[in-house]
Design a protein around this motif. Structure first.
Motif, short mmCIF file in Angstrom:
data_model
loop_
_atom_site.label_atom_id
_atom_site.label_comp_id
_atom_site.label_asym_id
_atom_site.label_seq_id
_atom_site.Cartn_x
_atom_site.Cartn_y
_atom_site.Cartn_z
N ILE A 23 130.98 108.92 29.42
CA ILE A 23 130.82 109.12 30.86
C ILE A 23 129.84 110.24 31.15
O ILE A 23 129.03 110.15 32.08
CB ILE A 23 132.19 109.36 31.52
N GLY A 24 129.88 111.31 30.36
CA GLY A 24 128.93 112.42 30.55
C GLY A 24 127.50 111.98 30.33
O GLY A 24 126.59 112.34 31.09
N PHE A 25 127.27 111.18 29.27
CA PHE A 25 125.94 110.66 28.98
C PHE A 25 125.44 109.79 30.13
O PHE A 25 124.31 109.95 30.62
CB PHE A 25 125.99 109.85 27.67
N ALA A 26 126.31 108.89 30.61
CA ALA A 26 125.93 108.01 31.71
C ALA A 26 125.73 108.79 33.00
O ALA A 26 124.81 108.50 33.77
CB ALA A 26 127.00 106.93 31.91
N ALA A 27 126.57 109.80 33.24
CA ALA A 27 126.46 110.58 34.47
C ALA A 27 125.13 111.32 34.53
O ALA A 27 124.52 111.42 35.59
CB ALA A 27 127.62 111.58 34.57
N LYS A 28 124.68 111.83 33.39
CA LYS A 28 123.40 112.55 33.41
C LYS A 28 122.25 111.59 33.67
O LYS A 28 121.32 111.92 34.40
CB LYS A 28 123.18 113.28 32.09
N LYS A 29 122.31 110.40 33.09
CA LYS A 29 121.26 109.41 33.33
C LYS A 29 121.23 109.01 34.81
O LYS A 29 120.16 108.93 35.42
CB LYS A 29 121.47 108.17 32.46
N VAL A 30 122.40 108.76 35.39
CA VAL A 30 122.48 108.38 36.80
C VAL A 30 122.01 109.54 37.68
O VAL A 30 121.29 109.33 38.66
CB VAL A 30 123.92 107.95 37.17
N GLY A 105 128.23 114.88 25.97
CA GLY A 105 127.47 113.71 26.43
C GLY A 105 126.46 114.05 27.51
O GLY A 105 125.36 113.54 27.52
N PHE A 106 126.85 114.95 28.43
CA PHE A 106 125.94 115.35 29.49
C PHE A 106 124.77 116.13 28.92
O PHE A 106 123.64 115.96 29.35
CB PHE A 106 126.70 116.19 30.53
N LYS A 107 125.03 116.97 27.93
CA LYS A 107 123.97 117.76 27.32
C LYS A 107 123.02 116.86 26.51
O LYS A 107 121.81 117.04 26.55
CB LYS A 107 124.56 118.83 26.41
N LYS A 108 123.56 115.90 25.80
CA LYS A 108 122.73 115.00 24.97
C LYS A 108 122.02 113.96 25.81
O LYS A 108 121.02 113.40 25.38
CB LYS A 108 123.61 114.30 23.92
N GLY A 109 122.56 113.64 27.00
CA GLY A 109 121.97 112.60 27.85
C GLY A 109 120.68 113.06 28.39
O GLY A 109 119.73 112.52 28.68
#
Length: 109
Positions: A23-30, A105-109
């Protein structure tokens, strides 16, 4: 009495971390896509205003953003935590795993 097993805590922590990471990865992309769209829209508004095609009330536009952020703060500070210690303890492993995974995930996104 609460029966707490280390295997169950580990499973909840791990699954929370995986879900949080996704979710963190997707949230950063969005968030990046939304930031680009908002930036393009504001630049378009400014360009059209400079050409005399459009009149933008920038004061009213920014006041809406300030009011929205203060309303979100009021909602966040007004909520009461649950009073039952057992329900709090049952949520901690999943929450901790989710938070850690979300941040990674947010940091890697």
């Amino acid at each position: 009495m609460v029966d707490i097993g280390l295997q169950q805590i580990g499973l909840e922590l791990g699954s929370g971390a995986v879900i949080g990471g996704l979710i963190g990865f997707a949230a950063k992309k969005v968030a990046k896509i939304i930031a680009i769209l908002v930036g393009v829209e504001l630049a378009l508004f400014k360009f059209l205003e400079s050409q005399g095609i459009l009149v933008v009330d920038w004061e009213r536009l920014s006041a809406g953003l300030v009011n929205a952020s203060s309303a979100a703060t009021d909602v966040a500070t007004g909520s009461q935590p649950p009073g039952i210690v057992v329900s709090l303890l049952s949520v901690i492993p999943v929450s901790a795993g989710f938070t850690g995974g979300f941040l990674v995930g947010f940091k890697k996104g």
